[in-house]
Design a protein around this motif. Structure first.
Motif, PDB file in Angstrom:
ATOM      1  N   UNK A   8       0.919  -3.832 -13.153  1.00  0.00           N
ATOM      2  CA  UNK A   8       0.377  -2.507 -12.883  1.00  0.00           C
ATOM      3  C   UNK A   8      -0.078  -2.406 -11.429  1.00  0.00           C
ATOM      4  N   UNK A   9      -0.720  -3.463 -10.939  1.00  0.00           N
ATOM      5  CA  UNK A   9      -1.155  -3.486  -9.549  1.00  0.00           C
ATOM      6  C   UNK A   9       0.041  -3.441  -8.614  1.00  0.00           C
ATOM      7  N   UNK A  10       1.089  -4.192  -8.924  1.00  0.00           N
ATOM      8  CA  UNK A  10       2.295  -4.181  -8.093  1.00  0.00           C
ATOM      9  C   UNK A  10       2.935  -2.796  -8.081  1.00  0.00           C
ATOM     10  N   UNK A  11       2.957  -2.140  -9.209  1.00  0.00           N
ATOM     11  CA  UNK A  11       3.525  -0.797  -9.297  1.00  0.00           C
ATOM     12  C   UNK A  11       2.724   0.186  -8.454  1.00  0.00           C
ATOM     13  N   UNK A  12       1.388   0.092  -8.524  1.00  0.00           N
ATOM     14  CA  UNK A  12       0.543   0.973  -7.734  1.00  0.00           C
ATOM     15  C   UNK A  12       0.728   0.723  -6.241  1.00  0.00           C
ATOM     16  N   UNK A  17       3.000   2.415  -0.975  1.00  0.00           N
ATOM     17  CA  UNK A  17       3.879   2.212   0.190  1.00  0.00           C
ATOM     18  C   UNK A  17       4.880   3.345   0.316  1.00  0.00           C
ATOM     19  N   UNK A  18       5.334   3.890  -0.805  1.00  0.00           N
ATOM     20  CA  UNK A  18       6.285   4.997  -0.762  1.00  0.00           C
ATOM     21  C   UNK A  18       5.618   6.286  -0.283  1.00  0.00           C
ATOM     22  N   UNK A  19       4.403   6.538  -0.735  1.00  0.00           N
ATOM     23  CA  UNK A  19       3.725   7.792  -0.439  1.00  0.00           C
ATOM     24  C   UNK A  19       3.100   7.786   0.948  1.00  0.00           C
ATOM     25  N   UNK A  20       2.529   6.674   1.358  1.00  0.00           N
ATOM     26  CA  UNK A  20       1.755   6.610   2.599  1.00  0.00           C
ATOM     27  C   UNK A  20       2.477   7.149   3.832  1.00  0.00           C
ATOM     28  N   UNK A  21       3.698   6.713   4.144  1.00  0.00           N
ATOM     29  CA  UNK A  21       4.335   7.226   5.358  1.00  0.00           C
ATOM     30  C   UNK A  21       4.632   8.723   5.278  1.00  0.00           C
ATOM     31  N   UNK A  22       4.949   9.220   4.091  1.00  0.00           N
ATOM     32  CA  UNK A  22       5.318  10.620   3.943  1.00  0.00           C
ATOM     33  C   UNK A  22       4.104  11.543   4.077  1.00  0.00           C
ATOM     34  N   UNK A  24       1.120  10.724   5.478  1.00  0.00           N
ATOM     35  CA  UNK A  24       0.219  10.408   6.575  1.00  0.00           C
ATOM     36  C   UNK A  24      -1.056   9.725   6.109  1.00  0.00           C
ATOM     37  N   UNK A  25      -0.987   9.067   4.957  1.00  0.00           N
ATOM     38  CA  UNK A  25      -2.147   8.378   4.409  1.00  0.00           C
ATOM     39  C   UNK A  25      -2.090   6.936   4.884  1.00  0.00           C
ATOM     40  N   UNK A  26      -3.245   6.400   5.273  1.00  0.00           N
ATOM     41  CA  UNK A  26      -3.257   5.018   5.723  1.00  0.00           C
ATOM     42  C   UNK A  26      -2.965   4.097   4.541  1.00  0.00           C
ATOM     43  N   UNK A  27      -2.262   3.004   4.820  1.00  0.00           N
ATOM     44  CA  UNK A  27      -1.793   2.115   3.763  1.00  0.00           C
ATOM     45  C   UNK A  27      -2.932   1.405   3.054  1.00  0.00           C
ATOM     46  N   UNK A  28      -3.979   1.028   3.764  1.00  0.00           N
ATOM     47  CA  UNK A  28      -5.094   0.329   3.153  1.00  0.00           C
ATOM     48  C   UNK A  28      -6.365   1.135   3.362  1.00  0.00           C
ATOM     49  N   UNK A  29      -6.721   2.009   2.415  1.00  0.00           N
ATOM     50  CA  UNK A  29      -7.883   2.864   2.615  1.00  0.00           C
ATOM     51  C   UNK A  29      -9.206   2.121   2.495  1.00  0.00           C
TER      52      UNK A  29
END
Length: 111
Positions: A8-12, A17-22, A24-29
């Protein structure tokens, strides 16, 4: 079908990683409040409470400025600040509850 914690953690993480670049969200909040190496627990607690107090003050300041008609403050900024302060306060209450619970458990141990 069973889903383990690690899958579940790997899926999240993959979705992040898929959503962040699109978006503009930082990868590690998550951010570290202070360097905890050799830091006293009391100091960490004081810093965390200070951070919560600062968030509440900022939210209150934004709400007051919005109510007074300041055009530089938007409703969305005010609501976001209020929610951040609310979440931080709830987390602080939960930490306090856990500390009290641990204290009671330690005090009830036979010597």
């Amino acid at each position: 079908m069973q889903i383990g914690n690690s899958s579940l953690l790997q899926e999240m993480q993959a979705l992040t990683r898929e959503i962040s670049p699109q978006m503009g969200i930082e990868a590690n909040p998550l951010r570290q409040v202070n360097n905890t190496a050799g830091t006293d627990f009391g100091d960490l607690l004081v810093n965390a409470l200070g951070n919560v107090n600062q968030l509440q003050g900022t939210a209150s300041n934004l709400a007051t400025r919005l109510e007074m008609g300041d055009t530089t403050v938007t409703l969305s900024d005010t609501v976001i600040a209020r929610e951040k302060a609310s979440v931080a306060f709830e987390a602080t209450v939960q930490v306090r509850n856990k500390l009290v619970e641990a204290y009671k458990e330690i005090m009830s141990m036979p010597v």
